[in-house]
Each structure stands twice: as structure tokens, then as C-alpha cells.
Motif scaffolding. Structure first.
Motif, PDB file in Angstrom:
ATOM      1  N   LYS A 175      10.121   0.630  -9.409  1.00  0.00           N
ATOM      2  CA  LYS A 175      10.312  -0.826  -9.292  1.00  0.00           C
ATOM      3  C   LYS A 175      11.140  -1.185  -8.057  1.00  0.00           C
ATOM      4  O   LYS A 175      11.340  -2.358  -7.742  1.00  0.00           O
ATOM      5  N   LEU A 176      11.637  -0.165  -7.374  1.00  0.00           N
ATOM      6  CA  LEU A 176      12.518  -0.424  -6.228  1.00  0.00           C
ATOM      7  C   LEU A 176      11.826  -1.172  -5.079  1.00  0.00           C
ATOM      8  O   LEU A 176      12.387  -2.138  -4.562  1.00  0.00           O
ATOM      9  N   PRO A 177      10.628  -0.782  -4.653  1.00  0.00           N
ATOM     10  CA  PRO A 177      10.033  -1.454  -3.494  1.00  0.00           C
ATOM     11  C   PRO A 177       9.883  -2.969  -3.651  1.00  0.00           C
ATOM     12  O   PRO A 177      10.120  -3.717  -2.689  1.00  0.00           O
ATOM     13  N   ASP A 178       9.515  -3.451  -4.839  1.00  0.00           N
ATOM     14  CA  ASP A 178       9.386  -4.898  -5.047  1.00  0.00           C
ATOM     15  C   ASP A 178      10.742  -5.583  -4.873  1.00  0.00           C
ATOM     16  O   ASP A 178      10.836  -6.685  -4.322  1.00  0.00           O
ATOM     17  N   ASN A 179      11.782  -4.931  -5.353  1.00  0.00           N
ATOM     18  CA  ASN A 179      13.138  -5.462  -5.164  1.00  0.00           C
ATOM     19  C   ASN A 179      13.532  -5.450  -3.690  1.00  0.00           C
ATOM     20  O   ASN A 179      14.202  -6.372  -3.210  1.00  0.00           O
ATOM     21  N   LEU A 180      13.134  -4.403  -2.991  1.00  0.00           N
ATOM     22  CA  LEU A 180      13.508  -4.297  -1.574  1.00  0.00           C
ATOM     23  C   LEU A 180      12.783  -5.333  -0.721  1.00  0.00           C
ATOM     24  O   LEU A 180      13.317  -5.806   0.274  1.00  0.00           O
ATOM     25  N   LEU A 181      11.588  -5.708  -1.135  1.00  0.00           N
ATOM     26  CA  LEU A 181      10.870  -6.774  -0.426  1.00  0.00           C
ATOM     27  C   LEU A 181      11.666  -8.078  -0.521  1.00  0.00           C
ATOM     28  O   LEU A 181      11.817  -8.808   0.463  1.00  0.00           O
ATOM     29  N   LYS A 182      12.219  -8.350  -1.707  1.00  0.00           N
ATOM     30  CA  LYS A 182      13.052  -9.556  -1.879  1.00  0.00           C
ATOM     31  C   LYS A 182      14.339  -9.450  -1.066  1.00  0.00           C
ATOM     32  O   LYS A 182      14.836 -10.441  -0.523  1.00  0.00           O
ATOM     33  N   ALA A 183      14.882  -8.237  -0.991  1.00  0.00           N
ATOM     34  CA  ALA A 183      16.100  -8.033  -0.186  1.00  0.00           C
ATOM     35  C   ALA A 183      15.826  -8.333   1.290  1.00  0.00           C
ATOM     36  O   ALA A 183      16.631  -8.962   1.970  1.00  0.00           O
ATOM     37  N   ASN A 192       0.839  -1.208   0.000  1.00  0.00           N
ATOM     38  CA  ASN A 192       0.000   0.000   0.000  1.00  0.00           C
ATOM     39  C   ASN A 192       0.868   1.251   0.000  1.00  0.00           C
ATOM     40  O   ASN A 192       0.592   2.235  -0.694  1.00  0.00           O
ATOM     41  N   SER A 193       1.925   1.207   0.815  1.00  0.00           N
ATOM     42  CA  SER A 193       2.858   2.342   0.889  1.00  0.00           C
ATOM     43  C   SER A 193       3.507   2.597  -0.461  1.00  0.00           C
ATOM     44  O   SER A 193       3.700   3.742  -0.864  1.00  0.00           O
ATOM     45  N   LYS A 194       3.818   1.519  -1.165  1.00  0.00           N
ATOM     46  CA  LYS A 194       4.411   1.665  -2.503  1.00  0.00           C
ATOM     47  C   LYS A 194       3.453   2.432  -3.419  1.00  0.00           C
ATOM     48  O   LYS A 194       3.861   3.351  -4.136  1.00  0.00           O
ATOM     49  N   GLU A 195       2.181   2.055  -3.378  1.00  0.00           N
ATOM     50  CA  GLU A 195       1.191   2.715  -4.246  1.00  0.00           C
ATOM     51  C   GLU A 195       1.073   4.209  -3.937  1.00  0.00           C
ATOM     52  O   GLU A 195       1.063   5.043  -4.840  1.00  0.00           O
ATOM     53  N   SER A 198      19.032   0.469   4.055  1.00  0.00           N
ATOM     54  CA  SER A 198      17.991   0.937   4.969  1.00  0.00           C
ATOM     55  C   SER A 198      16.921  -0.129   5.179  1.00  0.00           C
ATOM     56  O   SER A 198      16.484  -0.397   6.300  1.00  0.00           O
ATOM     57  N   THR A 199      16.528  -0.762   4.091  1.00  0.00           N
ATOM     58  CA  THR A 199      15.437  -1.733   4.185  1.00  0.00           C
ATOM     59  C   THR A 199      15.843  -2.963   4.993  1.00  0.00           C
ATOM     60  O   THR A 199      15.025  -3.544   5.705  1.00  0.00           O
ATOM     61  N   ILE A 200      17.129  -3.352   4.916  1.00  0.00           N
ATOM     62  CA  ILE A 200      17.534  -4.557   5.654  1.00  0.00           C
ATOM     63  C   ILE A 200      17.962  -4.252   7.094  1.00  0.00           C
ATOM     64  O   ILE A 200      17.803  -5.096   7.965  1.00  0.00           O
ATOM     65  N   PHE A 225      22.628  -7.920  -3.184  1.00  0.00           N
ATOM     66  CA  PHE A 225      21.183  -7.954  -3.435  1.00  0.00           C
ATOM     67  C   PHE A 225      20.888  -7.564  -4.887  1.00  0.00           C
ATOM     68  O   PHE A 225      21.423  -6.585  -5.396  1.00  0.00           O
ATOM     69  N   ILE A 226      20.033  -8.355  -5.500  1.00  0.00           N
ATOM     70  CA  ILE A 226      19.681  -8.139  -6.912  1.00  0.00           C
ATOM     71  C   ILE A 226      18.631  -7.032  -7.012  1.00  0.00           C
ATOM     72  O   ILE A 226      17.704  -6.970  -6.196  1.00  0.00           O
ATOM     73  N   LEU A 227      18.793  -6.166  -8.002  1.00  0.00           N
ATOM     74  CA  LEU A 227      17.761  -5.169  -8.321  1.00  0.00           C
ATOM     75  C   LEU A 227      17.309  -5.447  -9.754  1.00  0.00           C
ATOM     76  O   LEU A 227      17.987  -5.074 -10.718  1.00  0.00           O
ATOM     77  N   GLU A 228      16.171  -6.119  -9.879  1.00  0.00           N
ATOM     78  CA  GLU A 228      15.664  -6.454 -11.209  1.00  0.00           C
ATOM     79  C   GLU A 228      15.026  -5.231 -11.864  1.00  0.00           C
ATOM     80  O   GLU A 228      14.374  -4.430 -11.204  1.00  0.00           O
ATOM     81  N   ASN A 229      15.228  -5.129 -13.174  1.00  0.00           N
ATOM     82  CA  ASN A 229      14.659  -4.035 -13.976  1.00  0.00           C
ATOM     83  C   ASN A 229      15.196  -2.664 -13.567  1.00  0.00           C
ATOM     84  O   ASN A 229      14.534  -1.649 -13.765  1.00  0.00           O
ATOM     85  N   ILE A 230      16.394  -2.666 -12.986  1.00  0.00           N
ATOM     86  CA  ILE A 230      17.058  -1.406 -12.629  1.00  0.00           C
ATOM     87  C   ILE A 230      18.480  -1.454 -13.186  1.00  0.00           C
ATOM     88  O   ILE A 230      19.198  -2.430 -12.982  1.00  0.00           O
ATOM     89  N   ASP A 231      18.835  -0.425 -13.922  1.00  0.00           N
ATOM     90  CA  ASP A 231      20.162  -0.392 -14.550  1.00  0.00           C
ATOM     91  C   ASP A 231      21.277  -0.316 -13.520  1.00  0.00           C
ATOM     92  O   ASP A 231      21.153   0.366 -12.499  1.00  0.00           O
TER      93      ASP A 231
END
Length: 341
Positions: free
Chosen positions: A178-186, A16-19, A311-313, A292-298
Motif C-alpha cells: 500500500k506504500l506506493p499509493d501513499n507516496l503518490l499523495k506525498a 505500472n511500476s507498483k504492479e 526518497s519519493t519527495i 505525510f500520512i500513510l493510510e492503511n499502514i500501522d
């Protein structure tokens, strides 16, 4: 692959926060356009405590990306001492989750007295910070420092772009979504390690936290605002560059040293600390955003987004595990917002 269950984490709230943070992007960009169109002589990032941390990172990045005159000021110091570089042509960017942080409200009133424009990033538009700022940018997420970074990135990197400095802004701004979805995986990847670290180090008498450049804000934030303020742990934080000018003498085989490695030019200074420390202490903990992988980020944007990974971890995961092992609630304070000072 079965993902680790995250301790004290509400995934629905996170998404929700991402949205809501993505909805705030055009607001931040519009503020940047208005500032650019009005003109400005310099930018001041000024806040206190945890809200200062992402600003530390941006001020560091700015040195490499732009010749815009950028100043970083702790709000209470700025109000107390002033700064000869401030004029009616300056713009101050400030942030406060609550919107009523005493020093931040003082800063805004002080700025108004000198006709200085101010951008206030806060949750509640009806708060003093929301009401008194020249521009208000809504921070509607529930929690997560990474979302504060995103707000600042959309605001400041848009300003850089309009100034002719950050040509890849559109691409960067899109990928930021696209960062928040990657950070969830992190978070999920780091969870077992967060548990191990907290279990081993929650009751040490003293710990060193080291990192630098654009990662320094995160080292400052976790050691001071989480471990000291919320866990009452004794820490010493020092930059990777400064570590060799005093603090290295406190290291022996028993002292834990937590090293935060970044992905920018300062990484070589982090590696210098790592190479020294691994031969001295049996308690070197290296936390590297590159793991940590960041998918769809250059890759070219990774060094800018790396503080968000850390920060997220740390703030979101390691803090929860420290709380679990110390038994000290992250919300319990002795003095902060409890006594007058």
C-alpha cells in the motif's frame, strides 16, 4: 481537492511500476527462504553510489532489530581490501539498476573466486549482475528509489522473520504493497514546497545536508548522487550526531541547512540540530517524514518506511525542480561513465 500537477512525472508509469514490484515480492521472499534453509554466518550489504543508499538504511535498522551479523561495504573498498569476516558461509546482497556497474560486477567476480553466494538485484537478467549472481531478483520498475527499498525490505525482513526477529513480517509485507499509493499523495503534497525550495536555493554557493540513523542513506543519496552528480552543486552532508563535531562551525545566518528528520530513535539527534540551527541560520529547511500520512499502514512500521517518503519527495520531486531552475539537465555528466578512471 485539486492535486498539484507533478513536474516531469508519469503517473501511469508509476502505477505500472507498483504492479511489477509487487509481482517480485514472492521472488524476494523465496530467495530469503533459500538463504535461510542453506544457512549463513553473516550478511554483507555491498554496492556503490545510489544503490548503496537503501542498504545504509537497512544496515542501520538491523542494529535495532536483530543480532544477525550485518556488514555494510562500499563494493570497490571491499574488493580492494577484503574483509576477514567474509567466508563461504557469508551472503552478499548487491544491487545495480543497470546491471553492469563496474565495481558491482567486480564484486560479484571477487565473491565467486571465494565461493561466496551473492544476491543480485537488477533490472535485466541478461546483464552481468543478473547472470553472475547466485540468486537474481528482478527490479522491473522504471524509476523510483522507493521501489528498491521495497525489494530489499521483502528480502531482508523475511530473512529476519525466519531468524525469529521480525514477528510482524506478514502484516508489514502486506502493508508495504500500500506504500506506493501513499507516496503518490506525498509527492503531490510536497510539490509546491519542492518548487519553493528549488527556486530559493538552486544557485547558493554551498549547502549543508543533515540527517542520521536510518535516514542517513537518503541524505547521502540526495546530496551526492543528485545535487553533486546530477546538478553539480556544492554540498556537505553530515550525520545529525556528527554535525556538532566540526560542521557546526560552518553555519552562519546565510548558509542553508537542510535537515531530514526521521521517525526512529535517532529523531532526538535531529531535533538537537534543529534547535541549534534555528537560532543561527535564516535558511533552515526542515523536511520531516512525519508530515505525510500513510493510510492503511500501522504507526509501528512508519520509522522503517520513512526513508521511502523522503526518497519519493527529494529524489523524485525536489530534483526535478532543481533541474527546472538551474537549467542543468539531470542526465548530463562531465565524467561519470564518460571517462576512464
Amino acid at each position: 481537492v485539486k492535486m498539484a500537477k507533478l513536474l516531469n512525472f508519469d503517473e501511469k508509469e508509476y502505477s505500472n511500476s507498483k504492479e511489477v514490484i509487487i509481482q517480485a515480492r514472492p521472488i524476494a521472499e523465496k530467495v530469503a527462504e533459500e538463504i535461510h534453509n542453506q544457512g549463513y554466518s553473516n550478511i554483507f550489504f555491498s554496492s556503490v553510489g545510489g544503490s548503496l543508499a537503501p542498504m545504509i538504511s537497512l544496515a542501520e535498522m538491523s542494529k535495532e532489530l536483530s543480532n544477525i551479523s550485518v556488514h555494510l561495504e562500499q563494493a570497490a573498498e571491499l574488493v580492494t581490501k577484503g574483509n576477514k569476516n567474509i567466508s563461504k558461509d557469508s551472503v552478499i546482497i548487491t544491487m545495480s539498476k543497470s546491471g553492469d556497474t563496474k565495481e558491482t560486477v567486480d564484486l560479484i567476480n571477487w565473491a565467486h573466486a571465494q565461493n561466496v553466494r551473492i544476491v543480485g538485484i537488477t533490472k535485466n537478467e541478461d546483464s552481468p549482475v543478473g547472470k553472475l549472481s547466485t540468486w537474481f531478483i528482478p527490479m522491473r520498475h522504471e524509476n523510483g528509489v522507493e521501489y528498491e527499498y521495497m525489494m530489499l525490505f521483502w528480502l531482508y525482513f523475511k530473512l529476519l522473520n525466519l531468524h525469529g526477529d521480525f514477528k510482524d513480517y506478514e502484516e508489514f509485507a502486506e502493508q508495504l504493497e500500500k506504500l506506493p499509493d501513499n507516496l503518490l499523495k506525498a509527492k503531490q503534497k510536497f510539490e509546491p514546497r519542492a518548487n519553493e525550495i528549488a527556486k530559493k536555493y538552486h544557485d547558493v554557493p554551498y549547502q549543508l545536508w543533515v540527517g542520521g540513523s536510518e535516514m542517513w542513506g537518503e541524505v547521502y543519496l540526495f546530496s551526492m548522487c543528485i545535487l553533486e552528480e546530477m546538478q553539480w552543486q556544492r554540498t556537505k552532508s553530515v550525520t545529525s550526531a556528527e554535525f556538532f563535531h566540526g560542521t557546526l562551525e560552518l553555519l552562519d545566518e546565510t548558509v542553508p541547512l537542510f535537515l531530514i528528520k526521521g521517525e526512529g530513535k535517532g529523531r532526538k539527534l535531529d531535533e538537537r540540530v534543529e534547535n541549534f540551527a534555528k537560532n543561527v541560520t535564516d535558511n533552515l529547511v526542515v523536511i520531516d517524514s512525519k508530515d505525510f500520512i500513510l493510510e492503511n499502514i500501522d504507526d509501528k512500521f512508519r520509522w522503517i518506511m520513512a526513508p521511502c517518503i523522503i526518497s519519493t519527495i527529494l529524489v523524485d520531486r525536489l530534483a526535478e525542480h532543481f533541474e527546472k531552475y538551474t537549467g542543468h539537465d539531470l542526465d548530463i555528466r562531465r565524467y561519470y561513465r564518460k571517462v576512464e578512471y
